[in-house]
Design an enzyme around this catalytic site. Structure first.
Site, PDB file in Angstrom:
ATOM      1  N   SER A 173       0.831  -1.206   0.000  1.00 24.91           N
ATOM      2  CA  SER A 173       0.000   0.000   0.000  1.00 24.91           C
ATOM      3  C   SER A 173       0.864   1.255   0.000  1.00 24.91           C
ATOM      4  CB  SER A 173      -0.890  -0.002   1.249  1.00 24.91           C
ATOM      5  OG  SER A 173      -1.467   1.270   1.451  1.00 24.91           O
ATOM      6  N   TYR A 218      -2.369  -0.170   9.988  1.00 27.91           N
ATOM      7  CA  TYR A 218      -2.539  -0.748   8.650  1.00 27.91           C
ATOM      8  C   TYR A 218      -1.242  -0.613   7.853  1.00 27.91           C
ATOM      9  CZ  TYR A 218      -3.978  -1.094   3.762  1.00 27.91           C
ATOM     10  OH  TYR A 218      -4.059  -1.438   2.433  1.00 27.91           O
TER      11      TYR A 218
END
Length: 335
Positions: A132, A157
């Protein structure tokens, strides 16, 4: 091209379903894995899965299971032969990681190791996995390049995605498994995710409610249309990194490459809202709010390495992609 199936995790998810669709469209059977969890409405995941089954029938095999459960994963895959994996399943979302950290540890850490173990024990030819853009944290240097240090994540995350890259490097080193990590930048488009800004804005604007705009609108995002993303994923899958001791994108000398996959344009959030207003035929009512914990003000992908190695060339500006999403949204959720 091998006719062995490809495993796609997160196959009922936004990117996973689109990648599975593209693989089967070119004749590759897909073994889809998804836990169908309720992080957002399961009905949307079911609709994506059912669409794949309806379109591709016997090319598509689906297993509803949680890949963080190694026993269930191993048992389900035992009868199958496969030679590649596209590991897109994960617990997504920056803000939710503040509320439910355990979900991220299970899916993004334990689950990633499980998929690496499947790749090792079944000796797959290549595994592409999702990282990501959030790994860049508050990186002030734009655009973000894969060579930049990513030691300061601002959300759990992001930390799990960085950990996935490190664990993959270890497996590439110890077991010489060809691995490619893709740092996705703000993916949007038809069949998208309800927790993403574009969906939330569209839903609120079409129902006459104000939209919540963080950092008083001073946000920049590298919005990347789903078709461009899928093209990049398949181009990477077809080109496993060589075990030749040469430095790969991201700096590894093992068979492990890391790429940014984005649109290579950082759009001002207010510009995206303008385009959305045009597509919806509605003037947005703005609720300007401060920056949210774990969020970053700007993302911008340097895609030089991906273009050099695969020919990746995103071709969908927001002026084209946003209206396509709104058109799909109106059809999927009619008034």
């Amino acid at each position: 091209m091998s006719q062995y199936p490809t495993i796609v995790t997160g196959a009922a998810g936004f990117i996973g379903a689109a990648v599975a669709e593209a693989l089967m469209a070119r004749g590759t059977p897909v073994i889809g894995i998804d836990s169908m969890n309720d992080y957002y409405p399961v009905s949307l995941k079911e609709a994506r899965r059912n669409r794949l089954t309806a379109r591709h029938g016997n090319l598509f095999t689906f297993h509803q299971l949680d890949f963080s459960d190694m026993a269930a994963l191993t048992a389900a895959l035992e009868p199958h032969r496969f030679d590649t994996i596209v590991h897109l399943g994960a617990q997504a979302g920056v803000r939710y990681s503040l509320e439910n950290p355990q979900a991220y540890v299970a899916s993004n850490l334990a689950g990633h190791v499980n998929m690496l173990e499947i790749a090792r024990t079944r000796q797959v030819a290549h595994m592409v996995y999702a990282s990501s853009s959030s790994v860049y944290g508050g990186n002030a240097k734009l655009p973000f390049a894969v060579e930049d240090r990513v030691d300061h994540p601002v959300s759990l995350y992001a930390a799990t995605k960085k950990a996935d890259e490190l664990m993959s490097e270890t497996y590439a080193h110890l077991f010489r498994i060809p691995l490619t990590g893709l740092r996705f930048f703000t993916v949007y488009g038809p069949w998208g995710r309800p927790d993403m800004a574009l969906w939330k804005f569209t839903e609120r604007m079409l129902s006459g409610r104000p939209i919540e705009v963080y950092n008083n609108g001073e946000m920049y995002r590298d919005f990347t249309y789903i078709d461009d993303i899928v093209g990049g994923v398949l181009a990477c899958l077809d080109r496993p990194p060589a075990d030749d001791g040469q430095a790969k994108a991201g700096g590894s000398v093992k068979p492990h490459a890391l790429y940014n996959i984005g649109n290579n344009r950082s759009e001002h959030l207010m510009r995206m809202i303008e385009v959305l207003e045009g597509a919806c035929g509605v003037k947005a009512e703005l609720r300007l709010l401060p920056m949210q914990p774990g969020d970053v003000p700007a993302t911008y992908a340097d895609i030089t390495a991906l273009t050099r190695d695969t020919g990746y060339a995103p071709s969908t500006p927001i002026e084209v992609g946003v209206p396509r999403f709104v058109e799909w949204y109106r059809a999927y959720l009619p008034d």
